[in-house]
Design a protein around this motif. Sequence first.
Motif, PDB file in Angstrom:
ATOM      1  N   ILE A  42      -1.666  -3.189  13.793  1.00 39.37           N
ATOM      2  CA  ILE A  42      -1.933  -4.079  12.669  1.00 39.37           C
ATOM      3  C   ILE A  42      -3.368  -3.933  12.167  1.00 39.37           C
ATOM      4  O   ILE A  42      -3.693  -4.322  11.049  1.00 39.37           O
ATOM      5  CB  ILE A  42      -1.674  -5.558  13.062  1.00 39.37           C
ATOM      6  CG1 ILE A  42      -1.595  -6.465  11.843  1.00 39.37           C
ATOM      7  CG2 ILE A  42      -2.741  -6.051  14.020  1.00 39.37           C
ATOM      8  CD1 ILE A  42      -0.331  -6.313  11.061  1.00 39.37           C
ATOM      9  N   SER A  43      -4.250  -3.349  12.997  1.00 40.10           N
ATOM     10  CA  SER A  43      -5.685  -3.393  12.703  1.00 40.10           C
ATOM     11  C   SER A  43      -6.129  -2.411  11.639  1.00 40.10           C
ATOM     12  O   SER A  43      -7.148  -2.618  10.995  1.00 40.10           O
ATOM     13  CB  SER A  43      -6.488  -3.144  13.990  1.00 40.10           C
ATOM     14  OG  SER A  43      -6.227  -4.138  14.945  1.00 40.10           O
ATOM     15  N   GLY A  44      -5.387  -1.322  11.456  1.00 35.63           N
ATOM     16  CA  GLY A  44      -5.847  -0.308  10.523  1.00 35.63           C
ATOM     17  C   GLY A  44      -5.706  -0.682   9.067  1.00 35.63           C
ATOM     18  O   GLY A  44      -6.529  -0.304   8.237  1.00 35.63           O
ATOM     19  N   SER A  45      -4.649  -1.451   8.736  1.00 28.35           N
ATOM     20  CA  SER A  45      -4.406  -1.768   7.328  1.00 28.35           C
ATOM     21  C   SER A  45      -4.082  -3.245   7.100  1.00 28.35           C
ATOM     22  O   SER A  45      -3.773  -3.639   5.992  1.00 28.35           O
ATOM     23  CB  SER A  45      -3.242  -0.919   6.798  1.00 28.35           C
ATOM     24  OG  SER A  45      -2.048  -1.226   7.500  1.00 28.35           O
ATOM     25  N   ARG A  46      -4.135  -4.051   8.155  1.00 29.09           N
ATOM     26  CA  ARG A  46      -3.836  -5.481   8.120  1.00 29.09           C
ATOM     27  C   ARG A  46      -2.347  -5.752   7.951  1.00 29.09           C
ATOM     28  O   ARG A  46      -1.936  -6.887   7.770  1.00 29.09           O
ATOM     29  CB  ARG A  46      -4.620  -6.205   7.019  1.00 29.09           C
ATOM     30  CG  ARG A  46      -6.101  -6.325   7.285  1.00 29.09           C
ATOM     31  CD  ARG A  46      -6.411  -7.266   8.426  1.00 29.09           C
ATOM     32  NE  ARG A  46      -5.984  -8.636   8.127  1.00 29.09           N
ATOM     33  CZ  ARG A  46      -5.369  -9.426   8.999  1.00 29.09           C
ATOM     34  NH1 ARG A  46      -5.079  -8.984  10.203  1.00 29.09           N
ATOM     35  NH2 ARG A  46      -5.035 -10.653   8.666  1.00 29.09           N
ATOM     36  N   ILE A  47      -1.509  -4.712   7.981  1.00 24.68           N
ATOM     37  CA  ILE A  47      -0.064  -4.919   8.023  1.00 24.68           C
ATOM     38  C   ILE A  47       0.501  -4.024   9.119  1.00 24.68           C
ATOM     39  O   ILE A  47      -0.096  -3.012   9.505  1.00 24.68           O
ATOM     40  CB  ILE A  47       0.628  -4.625   6.685  1.00 24.68           C
ATOM     41  CG1 ILE A  47       0.518  -3.146   6.334  1.00 24.68           C
ATOM     42  CG2 ILE A  47       0.100  -5.501   5.573  1.00 24.68           C
ATOM     43  CD1 ILE A  47       1.482  -2.727   5.254  1.00 24.68           C
ATOM     44  N   ASN A  48       1.653  -4.389   9.602  1.00 26.96           N
ATOM     45  CA  ASN A  48       2.321  -3.652  10.660  1.00 26.96           C
ATOM     46  C   ASN A  48       2.737  -2.266  10.167  1.00 26.96           C
ATOM     47  O   ASN A  48       3.433  -2.138   9.166  1.00 26.96           O
ATOM     48  CB  ASN A  48       3.545  -4.451  11.116  1.00 26.96           C
ATOM     49  CG  ASN A  48       4.341  -3.708  12.163  1.00 26.96           C
ATOM     50  OD1 ASN A  48       3.812  -3.382  13.219  1.00 26.96           O
ATOM     51  ND2 ASN A  48       5.608  -3.433  11.873  1.00 26.96           N
ATOM     52  N   ILE A  49       2.285  -1.218  10.859  1.00 27.74           N
ATOM     53  CA  ILE A  49       2.620   0.144  10.458  1.00 27.74           C
ATOM     54  C   ILE A  49       2.564   1.041  11.689  1.00 27.74           C
ATOM     55  O   ILE A  49       1.814   0.773  12.640  1.00 27.74           O
ATOM     56  CB  ILE A  49       1.651   0.670   9.370  1.00 27.74           C
ATOM     57  CG1 ILE A  49       2.166   2.010   8.812  1.00 27.74           C
ATOM     58  CG2 ILE A  49       0.247   0.786   9.903  1.00 27.74           C
ATOM     59  CD1 ILE A  49       1.377   2.490   7.609  1.00 27.74           C
ATOM     60  N   ALA A  50       3.357   2.104  11.668  1.00 24.79           N
ATOM     61  CA  ALA A  50       3.396   3.042  12.784  1.00 24.79           C
ATOM     62  C   ALA A  50       2.043   3.751  12.922  1.00 24.79           C
ATOM     63  O   ALA A  50       1.456   4.196  11.928  1.00 24.79           O
ATOM     64  CB  ALA A  50       4.505   4.064  12.580  1.00 24.79           C
ATOM     65  N   LEU A  51       1.566   3.850  14.144  1.00 28.32           N
ATOM     66  CA  LEU A  51       0.295   4.525  14.400  1.00 28.32           C
ATOM     67  C   LEU A  51       0.330   5.978  13.930  1.00 28.32           C
ATOM     68  O   LEU A  51      -0.670   6.503  13.437  1.00 28.32           O
ATOM     69  CB  LEU A  51      -0.027   4.484  15.896  1.00 28.32           C
ATOM     70  CG  LEU A  51      -0.559   3.161  16.451  1.00 28.32           C
ATOM     71  CD1 LEU A  51      -0.539   3.177  17.971  1.00 28.32           C
ATOM     72  CD2 LEU A  51      -1.966   2.909  15.950  1.00 28.32           C
ATOM     73  N   GLN A  52       1.475   6.623  14.080  1.00 25.75           N
ATOM     74  CA  GLN A  52       1.602   8.021  13.720  1.00 25.75           C
ATOM     75  C   GLN A  52       1.332   8.248  12.238  1.00 25.75           C
ATOM     76  O   GLN A  52       0.850   9.311  11.837  1.00 25.75           O
ATOM     77  CB  GLN A  52       3.014   8.523  14.072  1.00 25.75           C
ATOM     78  CG  GLN A  52       3.322   9.939  13.662  1.00 25.75           C
ATOM     79  CD  GLN A  52       2.544  10.952  14.486  1.00 25.75           C
ATOM     80  OE1 GLN A  52       2.023  10.601  15.542  1.00 25.75           O
ATOM     81  NE2 GLN A  52       2.457  12.177  14.014  1.00 25.75           N
ATOM     82  N   ASP A  53       1.585   7.221  11.410  1.00 28.82           N
ATOM     83  CA  ASP A  53       1.449   7.382   9.960  1.00 28.82           C
ATOM     84  C   ASP A  53       0.092   6.942   9.430  1.00 28.82           C
ATOM     85  O   ASP A  53      -0.180   7.129   8.235  1.00 28.82           O
ATOM     86  CB  ASP A  53       2.548   6.584   9.250  1.00 28.82           C
ATOM     87  CG  ASP A  53       3.938   7.067   9.626  1.00 28.82           C
ATOM     88  OD1 ASP A  53       4.096   8.275   9.869  1.00 28.82           O
ATOM     89  OD2 ASP A  53       4.857   6.226   9.697  1.00 28.82           O
ATOM     90  N   MET A  54      -0.740   6.357  10.267  1.00 26.40           N
ATOM     91  CA  MET A  54      -2.044   5.864   9.791  1.00 26.40           C
ATOM     92  C   MET A  54      -3.042   7.015   9.701  1.00 26.40           C
ATOM     93  O   MET A  54      -3.246   7.737  10.677  1.00 26.40           O
ATOM     94  CB  MET A  54      -2.582   4.793  10.730  1.00 26.40           C
ATOM     95  CG  MET A  54      -1.857   3.464  10.615  1.00 26.40           C
ATOM     96  SD  MET A  54      -2.012   2.761   8.961  1.00 26.40           S
ATOM     97  CE  MET A  54      -3.771   2.492   8.895  1.00 26.40           C
ATOM     98  N   PRO A  55      -3.671   7.206   8.558  1.00 29.87           N
ATOM     99  CA  PRO A  55      -4.652   8.298   8.423  1.00 29.87           C
ATOM    100  C   PRO A  55      -6.014   7.907   8.988  1.00 29.87           C
ATOM    101  O   PRO A  55      -7.044   8.002   8.311  1.00 29.87           O
ATOM    102  CB  PRO A  55      -4.706   8.510   6.903  1.00 29.87           C
ATOM    103  CG  PRO A  55      -4.419   7.167   6.341  1.00 29.87           C
ATOM    104  CD  PRO A  55      -3.424   6.521   7.274  1.00 29.87           C
ATOM    105  N   MET A  56      -6.012   7.488  10.227  1.00 23.70           N
ATOM    106  CA  MET A  56      -7.253   7.103  10.892  1.00 23.70           C
ATOM    107  C   MET A  56      -6.998   7.065  12.392  1.00 23.70           C
ATOM    108  O   MET A  56      -5.864   6.893  12.833  1.00 23.70           O
ATOM    109  CB  MET A  56      -7.747   5.738  10.386  1.00 23.70           C
ATOM    110  CG  MET A  56      -6.787   4.596  10.618  1.00 23.70           C
ATOM    111  SD  MET A  56      -7.345   3.033   9.887  1.00 23.70           S
ATOM    112  CE  MET A  56      -7.333   3.435   8.136  1.00 23.70           C
ATOM    113  N   PRO A  57      -8.050   7.221  13.202  1.00 29.95           N
ATOM    114  CA  PRO A  57      -7.872   7.175  14.656  1.00 29.95           C
ATOM    115  C   PRO A  57      -7.851   5.726  15.147  1.00 29.95           C
ATOM    116  O   PRO A  57      -8.820   4.985  14.980  1.00 29.95           O
ATOM    117  CB  PRO A  57      -9.103   7.917  15.186  1.00 29.95           C
ATOM    118  CG  PRO A  57     -10.141   7.698  14.143  1.00 29.95           C
ATOM    119  CD  PRO A  57      -9.426   7.585  12.818  1.00 29.95           C
ATOM    120  N   ILE A  58      -6.740   5.323  15.731  1.00 30.77           N
ATOM    121  CA  ILE A  58      -6.594   3.972  16.268  1.00 30.77           C
ATOM    122  C   ILE A  58      -6.098   4.089  17.705  1.00 30.77           C
ATOM    123  O   ILE A  58      -5.102   4.769  17.970  1.00 30.77           O
ATOM    124  CB  ILE A  58      -5.610   3.126  15.448  1.00 30.77           C
ATOM    125  CG1 ILE A  58      -6.086   3.014  13.992  1.00 30.77           C
ATOM    126  CG2 ILE A  58      -5.450   1.737  16.052  1.00 30.77           C
ATOM    127  CD1 ILE A  58      -5.119   2.267  13.104  1.00 30.77           C
TER     128      ILE A  58
END
Length: 964
Positions: A42-58
Amino acid sequence: MGMCGLLSYAQETQNDEEDVYELSPFEVNTEGDRGYYASNSISGSRINIALQDMPMPIEVITSEFIEDTGSIDLRESLRYSAGIILQSQNDAGVGLDGVPGGVHNGEGATANLTNTTIKVRGFVTDSSLRKGFRRQHASDSVNIDRIEVVRGPAALLYGIGNFGGIVNYLPKRPLEESFTAVTALIGSDSQYRATLDNTAPISDKLGYRVTASVEDSEHWTDVQNRESWFISPVLVYKPFENTKITLDLELGYDRTNGIGFQTMRARGDLDDLNNVIGQQGRLQKAGFVVFDDVDNRTFRLSGPDTFIQNDTSNILIEAEHRILKDLNMMVGYNRAKVEIEKRDIVNNSYVRDQGPSDLWATINVRPFELANGDPVFDGEIFNGDDEDDRTLTNASLIYMWQDQSIERTREEVKVELNYQANFFEDSSWLNQSHMFLLGMSDLKATYESQSFTSGAGNHSSFLYRSPDDRSLIRFGEGIQDNGTASGVKAFSPLLPTNRNDAISYNQGYYGVWQGRFWNERITAIYGMRRDRNDQYLTDYTFEGGVQTSSNFRDPEAQSEDTTQIGLSIELIEGLSVFGLKSEGLEPNFDGKRDGYGNAISATKAESEEIGVKLNLLDGRIAATMSMYEIKVTGASTLSLWWAPAPAKGRYDPTKPTVYNISDVTNNQSHTDNLALFTAAQNAGMVQVVDGQTYITVLDGNGNDTAGAAYLDAIYEWGSQNGWPGWMFAGSSVNGTPANNASQDWAAGDVDYFADIVSVTESKGYEIQFLFSLTDNWQLLLNYANTERKVVDAGKFPKYPYPQDRWAIWYFPDGNWGLQGVSKEEAYTDPSDTSTWTGGPATTNGESLDDTPEHDFGFWTSYKFDSGVLEGLKLGFGGTYQSEREYLSGFTVSGDAVTDLNGNRIKLYTDTKLLLNAMARYDFEWKERPVYLQLNVDNLTDDKDLYGYVYESGLSWRLQAGFVF
């Protein structure tokens, strides 16, 4: 240890059962979590999203990992995260206000009051978050469900104060199934701890959860002990089908006794008490005392009466409402308050020829030591290689007591609106989804600090003791100087010495767009944020414990824009590449100004990052690899107090230029140039006012007088022979005959401190790898390569009156001023101070940081689920750090630390490898899950000295847990 994940039984319940209510887009979905693997964030974009799809290291640290590693708080939970440093010793340019022991505390900046200070990618931060809200004081792991680490600047969603990254922990929430879990722990150093976790639905619309802990423990160093308790009740209420309200409370108490210094800097040549109170940075030019008759690893001279006590409270009220099928709103209010009481020993030092003579003894000033053990002596302390210079007679130890009361309150309101839309869902090529997030945050932070010092800090209130006295320092006892050889037993009451109040406001407005295309194989993110920051400061002045004045400051409000853009492309199933540009922001809350008097802009970070993500076999093989570069532009971290500041405007070049040479006349430099002094005296260029000697060097037209030749000779003598004496006394005080360019120095005793703007850089690469081919075996590997350096140390402003060639920035000192070189080397054009090169002590290309170049963490566990070992789980892990530059050759005051040859002293730790292990056994007793768990840290019993700080040695914790 504690109930980090509620026991294996509870973890399975938590993963298999949904929360009491259906998750909204603002809640993370944990259904895909398995052991140490987390599928969403939830932390990367403030909404629930798959880590694999986030364009950032989380990085996500799950509750099972927290529990297996035996972590009991936020910081311990991060110790295997490569690139996150929990203990920093390098204090170059870092203020040590509030650090227990001050410059006598080897740990430095991370030994602060908040319990949340860490270093990420080379940048110190204490801005941890609790469900997205600023939470500067750590929670207990019994309340932590998971921790999400977003590396790199993250101003877009989380506002100010995060350059290396943010740590956002998510608290536990009520579950659908009722259960209660309790644990009891016993550990080394008399550690005792118990936790409670209880949750149940009250009705079909209301559920609760209560987590709590209590702890009492000693420390591996002498006299230190800690006691704490924590409780967090949570209510979740769903009054209507599409509405959810959360009430989350926290109360905590933490008191640690014996927090003062263990030993002190071994510099005993100071014979002016003002140096002790006002120039703590000078003490950093020596190593620490090593006693012959105690265990230096554990001994704590400051005794058991120093302490820090924290009383914390936090309330979060959050409402989520589904307005339409794809339109959701979140409104949250968070109020965090902490009251800190601190008692410490201050103004402590070894001095010469001061206090009752019966207490005097001989001490050896301790040099720095290179990694090979060779001694290195600071040139300011030692003028030669004579062994007599290293032995100081007539030395005594002096100190004062200080109480500090701090109250910090943060009130934050957030409103976020989320809309999601899908288009061309039936097309394999054109299908796409879009998410729009609009948000507003309003933060008000109040800070009140009051200090009380022995006798209001008056010199007569110093307490004295012999350097040979090994008895612990106790509050309420001591010897004061009454002019007799033995002194007198006395203790001055603690009176108010300073008070500072600050009210800060931050308003942020942000918008984020996220698009997913081509069967979700392409994800793009773009966002913008505008922040407005205001601050109101009041400083109160005290004399003799009585308030005499106050100074209110209202720095100009600042507005800044930051952006973030990222793109992720799934090349083949399970393999993605991503790129990210993001920014971070730290407002100039203190109203810092440059030498021209202009407000310095907010410190701003700009980051670029590219990486690869791997997710195979439904997360059984998962990895993130990335390369990054962060550049930070803002006020310099080094306090160049001797730099020019034309805006001060105290020098009047139309009048004669006059210097105070009272100190010089007491030194050999004066004796060797007595003829020139006599000539200036005969020419009427010397005057004595109130016992101070002044010399005129330029007339009102800027022409040399007879005094100019004398001062030229003194400067030349100093460049050849060392310290000629201070010649700027009174230069910052109105009403004296002094009139010179040095009155416009940057030092803060004149109106304000004039900063310069510098650029620092952190770059490197990181690897996070999780391997769990079976449900029984998990392997986690983290590696970080970090290089931090100063790209541009900054430039001096141009001083408009170069005719004063004796200004302090031309003074021939080896550590400041000309730094031991000629004007032509320090300035490419000596008549233009803006051509300052930094001299031999330039920081360009230097790290000024002790982040290791190589940082590696690993943890593996195996669980037996059949046979005679069924229920047994074994874990093993460790951390490795390459050598660290714990002294970069600068003090907290910005002065260079140089050897007898003028070379800057740099010190490095040895490499360090720590190994840890865990054994856990789950079984049933009376049809209830029970477990026993043993964690052993530092298996090799490492007790070596790393820089200034010893390693703790082997420790263990044994815990029993019961679920019903």
